[in-house]
Design a protein around this motif. Structure first.
Motif, PDB file in Angstrom:
ATOM      1  N   GLU A  15       0.830  -1.203   0.000  1.00  0.00           N
ATOM      2  CA  GLU A  15       0.000   0.000   0.000  1.00  0.00           C
ATOM      3  C   GLU A  15       0.869   1.261   0.000  1.00  0.00           C
ATOM      4  O   GLU A  15       0.599   2.226  -0.705  1.00  0.00           O
ATOM      5  CB  GLU A  15      -0.863  -0.028   1.258  1.00  0.00           C
ATOM      6  N   GLN A  16       1.908   1.248   0.839  1.00  0.00           N
ATOM      7  CA  GLN A  16       2.835   2.384   0.879  1.00  0.00           C
ATOM      8  C   GLN A  16       3.470   2.631  -0.476  1.00  0.00           C
ATOM      9  O   GLN A  16       3.588   3.751  -0.940  1.00  0.00           O
ATOM     10  CB  GLN A  16       3.971   2.111   1.871  1.00  0.00           C
ATOM     11  N   ARG A  19       0.907   4.048  -2.959  1.00  0.00           N
ATOM     12  CA  ARG A  19       0.567   5.432  -2.654  1.00  0.00           C
ATOM     13  C   ARG A  19       1.692   6.379  -3.104  1.00  0.00           C
ATOM     14  O   ARG A  19       1.457   7.424  -3.700  1.00  0.00           O
ATOM     15  CB  ARG A  19       0.319   5.563  -1.147  1.00  0.00           C
TER      16      ARG A  19
END
Lengths: 474, 474
Positions: A15-16, A19
């Motif tokens: 997810e990091q 993003r």
């Protein structure tokens, strides 16, 4: 070379990554067409499983932010305009806002010329003929000099390479009657940096500085940036009117060999008066000798610096007119009392100039190529000057008078009394027939005429272009 | 190219010529070994009979000032020392004497290093390995770029060539998380000119500026030259101690990626605190990112500029550490509110930088050579760093502790508590065994230790040199 992504081990990894990649693309930091790192490389760099990176790329592909090109990798796609992130705010209140605004308001009159493409026949001032550039000799020395790139200690001497300073001192003693040795020479980033260093060392807020009026515009900006009070001293047919110099001036900027922009040479009487005034007041004289190497008639006049036995004249010269402005090579011959202060100022301004170009120029001068080159330039510009004079004596005679100049590669032309022509409007019309004209009033308020540089137009071009201007005026 | 002699038709011609030639030689303006013009040429130039010139040359030969070399011409002989004319007086009283003295007294701490030849194993800081310079790629682009020399208008854009600004913006977005586009980039003469322009635009006499303590010495000189009041703010193991920043500061100069000289990286907490402080006070933060491209461990940290959404951070970088200091290529990423003011300041300082070198660097970056080159540098410097750490963990462990640094190509070493060694004396001893050492106290008063740059010593050289230092200490 590493893509700037920061991974926190305590948060979901994929997810990091997603993003941050999205942010890089949306903000334009990864621009349209940029290639993303191969998944294997990025995974290694970030300490992630390759699969995690591959999944993030797939997701970005679905979002139409990137596209895979078969066998080549993944590339950023063009963003719909609305998608692009708002850039950094431009409205931050800054504590220095007033000072910033003052700098923004300083006159930088030459700035706008850089943006305009030249006309086919362009009488721009201060720009030498590119065809005269000595490519062959220059290339030979460049190849020799570039082998030394990256050699030596961390930095070269702030005053410039010793070999170049030797050559400059020898050239000036020989050709301009300047009293100097290599130790007096400081190599600068064009003449402009020499003026900047001199003005910073000589005047502070509230100090008075005298300049010629009309005169060279960038000096005004430099003096204003220092908070100096500017005294404009008129110029007549003998040059600077020395009787009108203010006693409290700490420096005077002058162009004795070829007054900018009018072209007159300062008379010997005025030269003596100026030096006497400086001795009385303690002022330093900045002698801007910008294009006097091009001399077409008369005996060369002694430079102010050569007449000065007191150490009050700083002589500034440049290779911008004789070689190319883009080299940014100039120099100041510093009076002994200023030398150390100027060296400190130069060191603080930029440490020193690029040694590759200094090295090339030193070789070029030491081997006699510079002398040979100057002879070629003078011969070529002399022809152009004759065609210019013929044009103003012939087709343009009803409207304009050429002001005399013994040296340099521009001349000023004034509209004759009673001629009511708007120079900027004439310049606009001339552009349409491919001729670049420059209104004199941009440099000399109230003087209605043209500044005619002959660095960029061939002799035949000059005849053709002046004929076109005459047709516009008729 | 003309020898500077002025003939007055109303005076005896031969005598004038003789007197002036003598003066030129005695004053050193015609130096020992200089060749005089052929008699025919000089006669033509001055409008004299050739015989008049030949007679003057004969007379000078008799006076032993010149000598004829058969078939080659006439040359200036070496003067007996007593003969040389007294040069220009050095004692002129100048109205700006106080200001000149103040400039002369400014600290220029790096100046003296340029004069010292390097030791065989020299731990000088800030100087990259010459063997890493990418000669082959550079030469290829240089040849292509040099064809454009002398082309274009009179001047290039003050902000720098568009192609180079594109490449720099792309590189910084990718590698350093900087938010910028080509329009935000101003190419400067090394990082030093970027600091100069920023400081001139941001602080005037009496304004407060905050700097790190210890910190990068040339900033102090620039601030003093502007008459600013300097607030020194301490650095701890998290970097700049933001709690101690003065509210009235108009700018803060900081080295967050690799503190100069201690090497610590600023913590994320402090970065946030610094930006919050700037938002509260309206100060501009100058982020000097001088050698962070060399990263050896840990994740890259966000640049301050990348964290800033407010336009308060000016990001300054350089190619001096990654390519060569002698190229004098650096840049500032200007916040929108400063851009125009900085461009005016750049224009007034030197108009623009040399376009040849900008052109070469633009090609070098666009073709991916810069990325490839950085990878090579990081691999090489990583090896050196390991050898350095091994040396300080091994032979030097009894006396010194290496301070940690994640990035950059120097590290600071402190003497251990209780070790009473004088660093300058150690440096003097080390010179005798061909090792160049740099006392930390030159950059950080009160910190007793060494600044260990590893740009100029090979991995094996590092082991050898540190062994020699250990022998000196034992």
């Amino acid at each position: 070379m590493v893509l700037h992504i920061v991974i926190d081990r305590d948060q979901p990894l994929g997810e990091q990554l997603l993003r941050q990649l999205r942010g890089l693309i949306r903000s334009g930091r990864l621009a349209t067409g940029a290639q993303l790192p191969p998944t294997r490389l990025l995974a290694e760099q970030l300490g992630l499983a390759r699969q995690t990176v591959a999944e993030a790329y797939e997701r970005l592909t679905l979002e139409q932010l990137i596209e895979a090109r078969r066998g080549r990798g993944s590339f950023v796609r063009a963003l719909p305009a609305a998608e692009a992130e708002r850039p950094v705010a431009t409205t931050a209140r800054l504590a220095s806002a007033e000072r910033i605004a003052a700098f923004q308001a300083l006159p930088v009159p030459l700035l706008r010329f850089a943006d305009n493409p030249l006309a086919r026949w362009d009488f721009i001032g201060g720009s030498p003929e590119p065809a005269l550039f000595p490519h062959e000799d220059w290339r030979r020395h460049l190849h020799a000099a570039q082998r030394q790139l990256g050699q030596g200690g961390a930095h070269a001497p702030p005053a410039g390479l010793a070999a170049l300073r030797e050559s400059i001192a020898e050239h000036l003693a020989y050709a301009r009657g300047v009293r100097c040795s290599a130790a007096d020479v400081i190599v600068t980033q064009g003449a402009q940096q020499a003026f900047d260093l001199l003005i910073r060392v000589l005047v502070g807020p509230g100090d008075v500085a005298a300049i010629e009026s009309p005169g060279y515009p960038p000096i005004t900006g430099l003096l204003q940036a220092q908070g100096a009070r500017i005294a404009s001293v008129p110029v007549d047919e003998q040059g600077l009117v020395t009787d009108l110099l203010p006693l409290e001036a700490k420096l005077i900027y002058t162009t004795p060999a070829h007054q900018f922009p009018l072209g007159v040479a300062m008379s010997m009487e005025r030269r003596r008066a100026l030096l006497a005034w400086a001795a009385r007041t303690g002022a330093v004289v900045i002698e801007d000798d910008y294009d006097s190497e091009f001399r077409f008639e008369g005996q060369p006049r002694d430079s102010l610096q050569g007449l000065d036995t007191d150490g009050r004249v700083a002589f500034v010269g440049s290779f911008s007119k004789t070689l190319a402005p883009s080299l940014r090579l100039g120099y100041v011959i510093a009076p002994p009392a200023l030398r150390d202060a100027l060296l400190h100022a130069k060191h603080l301004a930029d440490v020193h100039g690029p040694s590759l170009l200094q090295n090339v120029l030193a070789r070029f001068m030491a081997e006699g190529n510079y002398r040979k080159h100057l002879r070629r330039c003078v011969a070529e510009y002399a022809q152009r000057r004759e065609r210019l004079m013929a044009g103003f004596a012939g087709p343009l005679a009803p409207w304009l008078t050429l002001l005399p100049a013994e040296a340099g590669f521009h001349q000023a032309a004034l509209f004759k009394p009673g001629v009511a022509i708007d120079a900027p409007q004439l310049a606009a019309l001339a552009r349409r027939v491919d001729v670049g004209l420059y209104p004199l009033q941009a440099f000399a308020a109230g003087r209605d005429g043209l500044l005619m540089g002959f660095g960029r137009v061939t002799p035949d071009g000059i005849a053709e272009a002046l004929g076109r201007v005459a047709e516009l005026l008729a």
